[in-house]
Design an enzyme around this catalytic site. Structure first.
Site, short mmCIF file in Angstrom:
data_model
loop_
_atom_site.label_atom_id
_atom_site.label_comp_id
_atom_site.label_asym_id
_atom_site.label_seq_id
_atom_site.Cartn_x
_atom_site.Cartn_y
_atom_site.Cartn_z
N TRP A 83 1.28 -13.99 5.71
CA TRP A 83 0.54 -14.60 4.53
C TRP A 83 -0.26 -15.96 5.03
O TRP A 83 -1.60 -15.73 5.07
CB TRP A 83 1.48 -14.84 3.55
N ASN B 201 -2.46 -10.75 4.73
CA ASN B 201 -2.08 -10.54 3.44
C ASN B 201 -3.25 -11.13 2.51
O ASN B 201 -3.20 -12.40 2.39
CB ASN B 201 -0.72 -10.96 3.12
N GLU B 202 -3.91 -10.22 1.94
CA GLU B 202 -4.86 -10.34 0.79
C GLU B 202 -5.89 -11.67 1.19
O GLU B 202 -5.84 -12.72 0.44
CB GLU B 202 -4.37 -10.81 -0.48
N GLU C 134 1.36 -2.97 -1.24
CA GLU C 134 2.14 -3.92 -2.30
C GLU C 134 1.81 -3.49 -3.67
O GLU C 134 0.72 -3.71 -4.03
CB GLU C 134 1.54 -5.43 -1.83
N ARG D 272 8.15 25.76 -16.84
CA ARG D 272 8.71 26.83 -16.10
C ARG D 272 8.41 26.66 -14.33
O ARG D 272 7.37 26.44 -14.24
CB ARG D 272 8.22 28.29 -16.48
#
Length: 983
Positions: A158, A198-199, A287, A410
């Protein structure tokens, strides 16, 4: 009559599904044969079944698994649980055929930064130091592998350490990631997947170099995932760049993006781009927000199937794996399970665990989706089918949350799939109970390859030829209201092997056990990060750690010994009632120079000084004792036993304690103590109560709902809120049934822990013995703060029912909120008294009717158009486009529908608790014709949610333009804009 024809005429209602067998070679087993008349009639009159072809040769993409994400401090409190309860929690997450049975575990590669709800430790705090023992993710990975040796691991950073040369996407990132992989190897783990960041955007060169470096170090089998961003609506934005760059294409193995079924929504639709699909790589929702553990199950159930149907997504990882952080955070409860009370061992297994189990307990990574059997039914049910890569086993997962009514499906089985009995398991998500989740309904034998099943709305159902599934039975027996006992003491002499003190959770920075300095023997707690890290999403603050029960009554004294290694300051925190990227509470700051300051910090991180001064220099390398004493609204600061100041303030009245270091330097703490300064009120246990309200917001709204029971659930992150769609007019009331008549001396009211509207400012409390006839016991006004407040009675009364009626609230929408409502048997100190509200409409008696205006803007995000700023609804807003991003300046132009002598613009910022886009620098211009504009006012506004105005001398105009030259975090938004005139 043949056996087949006799069986075709039989239909058995089985709990939530009814089963019809088209061909049978053995009896239906383990199923109740009771047929309700209504269900039987409905089944008899149902439309012709929809046929789903289960063709074992119609192979689609391989299934990569279901996982959880432990990151951003989300698992911190789990390690401090008693062993018995901790093992039970871990079993629910990872043990095959017991609970969620997760296939994947994604962990944060720590960076010592606040990465959502807290900080996780870095393995490289300096460029020449690697510590492979640091942090608790290794422990979690070990526990996961112990339960499931086949689990796969995924690492992702991060934040980043400050020594990176060149910023966040420095080439040093590659060395940092490879060093972490080597640490994993040293700890006995094989890493299966690795991401770059991350991001935080995307850097082509880093991914290419990472692939090269992994191969050079012998880790070429690790699959690289990219880009781990959340970029709606263009979720898969990097796919064209990857396709056009052969070297980059070769480096990346998996396309993983975040919340591709739309973040914190009902997740009715999942998204993929043609470019992403054309790459032919596995597509993952790497995520996906699980939302609250109690309401997130329905969105998760949709996503589990619709990922593949809509977007061919084959991997789903949920943040958070577990909600195991302190609950004075707005997104508390976001996780597959809840584990916020390590001192008592209380935890909760939510329905999301069983939603995952409907897939994970019946499949394995490497199975293949069957494309023709994956889709939607006529009634809106989603269904996916998967088959084993090694055997003829198959499973079908059906989700009926959006089905209009029951329908019969079915199934015709061909292509070499098993003809063994099909076992049926179901979960009823339309009830709040988990007793009807993941229940085996019976088995069907379809030897000639066809069978039918009638499914009811609101369910998840799995059909499978596999066996061995089970529903775990462990449960916590602790009271959710049990608080961490006080007095509380921590001398740091008995920290575990991870070096983390029990219940102490870092928000930012890195605090760990270390040998005491300053001539003191034993172990102390030290902030050890000496270079400011590179933050994640600008969540920057001084190094901070917190401890204690967020619900602690605020009459206590907290003290700690502190030592500065270098010039700077340390802080002691008390009554910390929220920690949303800050530490909202009281702070005592002491510098080596002897300068000190007592201040309060609010939920938005804004400080207000209460007292300050100077004493003899405390210096460095020496120990001094800081203390904060609280009693009611009296706040006293002490240094080495001497009083520095004593003031009255009611910004914070309950909460935790904490430690902070003023800069990125080493400082030590020892002998942390919290002792009561007065008796804690004797509150009626919430588990003995029930709650009802005049109205409540029951819908899943951005990952939460707001039912009355939330006011008595002992969780600060959950709230009752009166109806919002539409807003029910005041007054609104919540009534508690205490279970029996008892002495009642007053109530304590806790607002939401996030800065949202609806804090109660005017109230009446009444009591009743029979729930019908109520007598007023207290009334008054509360300050518009987020602190816990009290309504003491003049005299105690005997009552079984207690009602809090909100007659006025702050902000907009005007819907009261209650995080917790406590009823005291003993006397309460008055807390948080306020003044009667004033009428804001008196300031500008003449406003142009919004109904006759029209609005245009230079930029607007779909769903946040200019007209939302003049719709009379403060719950909507105009927002400049953030995807693609269009920076300030941006303008909003109002056609007033006629000519007026204008005098002021009234600007109401967004009211959802998020300050992104609050205008801070503005100009107002007016025009008669909409073409030539004359400036009439400009200036700056505070970046908060309070209503703001811009005034000018009366000027005739039909058009008014607000130009936002800047806004909070570089965005621009407006909930409501009004124009005043002379009348």
């Amino acid at each position: 009559m043949s056996l087949t024809s006799r069986v075709q005429s039989l239909r058995l209602v089985v709990g939530v599904v009814s089963l019809a067998v088209a061909a049978l070679s053995m009896p239906l087993t383990g199923v109740s044969a009771g047929v309700g008349a209504a269900s039987a009639a409905r089944a008899a009159n149902a439309a012709a079944p929809q046929t789903i072809s289960l063709d074992g040769e119609d192979l689609g993409r391989p299934f990569d698994g279901v996982g959880g994400v432990s990151a951003g401090g989300s698992s911190r409190l789990l390690i401090d649980y008693p062993k018995k309860e901790r093992d039970e929690i871990l079993d629910y997450l990872f043990t095959p055929n017991y609970g969620a049975a997760l296939d994947l575990l994604k962990v944060e590669i720590g960076g010592d930064v606040d990465a959502t709800v807290g900080a996780e430790a870095s393995h490289m705090r300096t460029a020449d130091e690697v510590d492979c023992t640091r942090g608790y993710e290794w422990w979690l990975m070990r526990e996961a592998a112990k339960r499931n040796p086949d689990i796969k691991f995924y690492g992702l950073p991060w934040g980043a350490p400050g020594w990176f040369d060149g910023g966040y996407w420095s080439p040093d990132r590659v060395d940092y990631l490879v060093a972490w992989v080597e640490c994993a190897q040293e700890n006995g783990f094989t890493i299966d997947y690795l991401g770059g960041a991350n991001e935080s955007g995307f850097n082509r060169d880093v991914y290419v170099r990472l692939a090269e470096a992994l191969a050079e170090k012998g880790f070429g089998d690790i699959k690289i995932a990219a880009t781990d961003n959340h970029n709606p609506p263009d979720y898969w934005f990097a796919a064209p760049e990857i396709a056009a760059d052969p070297e980059l294409n070769a480096a990346i193995d998996i396309l993983g993006e975040h919340d591709v079924c739309e973040w914190r929504t009902l997740q009715r639709q999942c998204h993929v781009s043609d470019a992403a699909r054309a790459l032919g790589k596995p597509l993952w929702d790497s995520e996906n927000s699980t939302q609250d553990y109690d309401v997130g199950a329905e969105p998760l159930a949709r996503a589990m199937n619709r990922h593949y149907i809509d977007a061919e997504v084959t991997g789903n990882l949920n943040w958070a794996l577990i909600s195991a952080w302190y609950d004075n955070f707005p997104i508390g409860g976001t996780g597959l399970m809840l584990a916020e009370r390590p001192w008592s061992g209380f935890y909760e297994v939510g329905p999301s665990i069983w939603v995952d189990a409907h897939t994970t307990q019946f499949t394995e990574p490497g199975w293949h989706y069957l494309d023709s059997a994956s889709g939607y039914s006529a009634e809106g049910a989603s269904h996916v089918a998967l088959r084993s890569a090694d055997t003829d086993d198959y499973s079908v997962v059906i989700e009926t949350l959006d089905s209009g009514e029951a329908e019969t499906l079915r199934f015709e089985v061909t292509g070499g799939l098993s003809d063994r009995p099909v076992h049926v398991w179901s979960t009823n998500l339309s009830t709040p109970s988990t007793a009807d989740d993941f229940v085996r309904q019976g088995s069907i034998d379809a030897a000639d390859g066809a069978y039918e099943l009638t499914v009811e709305p609101g369910h998840v159902v799995t059909l499978s030829t596999t066996t061995g599934q089970a529903k775990g039975t462990a449960a916590a027996n602790a009271d959710p209201g049990a608080q961490l006992p006080m007095p509380y003491a921590e001398d740091f002499e008995h920290v575990g092997s991870l070096g983390l003190a029990r219940y102490v959770a870092d928000v930012h920075g890195g605090f760990e056990a270390a040998r005491c300095a300053g001539g003191r023997n034993g172990t102390c707690y030290e902030q050890q990060v000496t270079q400011q890290p590179i933050t994640w999403h600008n969540t920057n603050m001084p190094p901070t750690t917190i401890v204690g029960d967020p619900r602690w009554w605020g009459d206590y004294e907290v003290g700690v010994d502190a030592l500065l290694e270098k010039s700077g300051h340390v802080e002691l925190l008390g009554r910390v009632d929220s920690q949303q990227h800050n530490a909202a509470g009281y702070h005592l700051r002491v510098a080596d120079t002897g300068e000190w300051r007592l201040f309060t910090q609010d939920l938005r991180g804004r400080d207000r000084t209460l007292a300050s001064g100077s004493v003899a220099a405390v210096g460095t390398g020496t120990w001094h004792r800081l203390a904060l004493r609280f009693r009611g609204e009296q706040v006293t600061a002490l240094l080495d036993g001497d009083e520095l100041a004593s003031v009255e303030d009611a910004d914070h009245t309950t909460g935790q304690v904490g430690l902070r270091v003023g800069g990125w330097q080493r400082a030590q703490f020892d002998n942390l103590r919290v002792v009561p300064t007065g008796p804690r009120p004797s509150f009626v246990r919430h588990t003995d109560m029930t709650a009802t309200a005049t109205s409540e917001h029951t819908a899943n709204d951005f990952g939460h709902n707001y039912v009355a029971e939330h006011a008595i659930d002992d969780r600060l992150w959950s709230t009752w809120r009166s109806a919002l769609s539409p807003v029910e007019p005041l007054p609104q009331a919540i009534t508690l049934d205490l279970g029996e008549s008892t002495t009642v001396a007053g109530v304590a009211y806790t607002p939401a822990v996030t800065p949202v509207a609806g804090g109660i400012t005017s109230y009446t409390v009444s009591t009743s013995k029979d729930g019908k006839s109520f007598t007023n016991a207290a009334s008054g006004h509360w300050a518009g703060t987020y602190a816990t407040k009290t309504a003491p009675f003049d005299e105690p009364v005997q009552a079984r029912y207690v009602r809090l009626e909100a007659t006025d609230v702050n902000g907009c929408p005007r819907a009261p909120t209650v995080a917790e409502l406590n009823v005291s048997r003993t006397e309460l100190i008055p807390l948080g008294e306020g003044e009667p509200p004033t009428d804001p409409d008196l300031t500008y008696p003449h406003l142009v009717p919004q109904s006759q205006m029209t609005a245009t803007a230079t930029s607007q995000q779909p769903g946040y158009e200019a007209g939302k700023a003049i719709d009379g609804n403060c719950g909507t807003m105009w927002h400049e486009s953030w995807s693609p991003y269009t920076p300030p300046p941006q303008s909003l132009t109002l056609d007033l529908g006629g000519t007026y002598d204008t005098t002021a613009l009234v600007y109401q910022p967004r009211q959802d608790g998020n300050v992104n886009g609050v205008v801070t620098d503005y100009e107002v211009a007016v025009s008669a014709d909409g073409e030539t504009f004359t400036p009439v006012a400009d200036g700056t506004w505070a970046g908060d949610a309070t209503t703001k105005t811009a005034e000018w001398s009366a000027t005739s105009a039909r058009y008014v333009r607000l130009t936002a030259r800047n806004g909070v975090n570089g965005h621009i938004s407006a909930a409501e804009v009004n124009i005043a005139h002379t009348g």
